[in-house]
Design a protein around this motif. Structure first.
Motif, short mmCIF file in Angstrom:
data_model
loop_
_atom_site.label_atom_id
_atom_site.label_comp_id
_atom_site.label_asym_id
_atom_site.label_seq_id
_atom_site.Cartn_x
_atom_site.Cartn_y
_atom_site.Cartn_z
N SER A 1 -4.11 -1.46 -2.65
CA SER A 1 -4.85 -0.56 -3.55
C SER A 1 -4.22 -0.52 -4.94
N VAL A 2 -2.90 -0.48 -4.98
CA VAL A 2 -2.20 -0.46 -6.26
C VAL A 2 -2.43 -1.77 -7.00
N GLN B 1 3.84 0.17 8.65
CA GLN B 1 3.68 -1.03 7.84
C GLN B 1 2.23 -1.26 7.39
N ARG C 1 -0.09 0.87 6.85
CA ARG C 1 -0.42 1.91 5.86
C ARG C 1 0.20 1.56 4.51
N GLU C 2 1.46 1.13 4.51
CA GLU C 2 2.14 0.74 3.28
C GLU C 2 1.47 -0.48 2.67
N GLN D 1 -5.01 -3.70 -6.80
CA GLN D 1 -6.38 -3.69 -7.31
C GLN D 1 -6.47 -2.91 -8.62
N TRP E 1 -1.40 -10.51 -4.09
CA TRP E 1 -2.52 -10.03 -3.30
C TRP E 1 -2.84 -11.01 -2.17
N LYS F 1 -1.67 -1.37 3.01
CA LYS F 1 -2.95 -0.93 2.47
C LYS F 1 -2.76 -0.22 1.13
N ASN F 2 -1.72 0.60 1.03
CA ASN F 2 -1.42 1.29 -0.22
C ASN F 2 -1.06 0.30 -1.33
N ARG F 3 -0.27 -0.71 -1.00
CA ARG F 3 0.14 -1.70 -1.99
C ARG F 3 -1.07 -2.50 -2.47
#
Length: 62
Positions: A18-19, A9, A11-12, A21, A57, A14-16
């Protein structure tokens, strides 16, 4: 199994973030172009999209 899900969770998340941003940067560039061209429709759409991204966000940051 629960530990694997809990570990994935962040990691996901953090990826979201980034997307989001990247999407914010793109939408800000779109808004800038619309302002330069005096395109009121595009400015309105960009502002709405930016507000939606901002809310998402903030939810993810909490």
């Amino acid at each position: 199994m629960k530990q694997v899900i809990k570990a994935a969770q962040p990691r996901e998340l953090k990826n979201r973030i980034s997307v989001i941003q990247l999407e914010l940067d793109y939408e800000l560039a779109t808004l800038f172009d619309a302002m330069q061209n005096n395109n009121e429709d595009q400015k309105s759409e960009s502002k709405q999209r930016l507000e939606k991204l901002r809310k998402e966000w903030l939810k993810l940051q909490a």
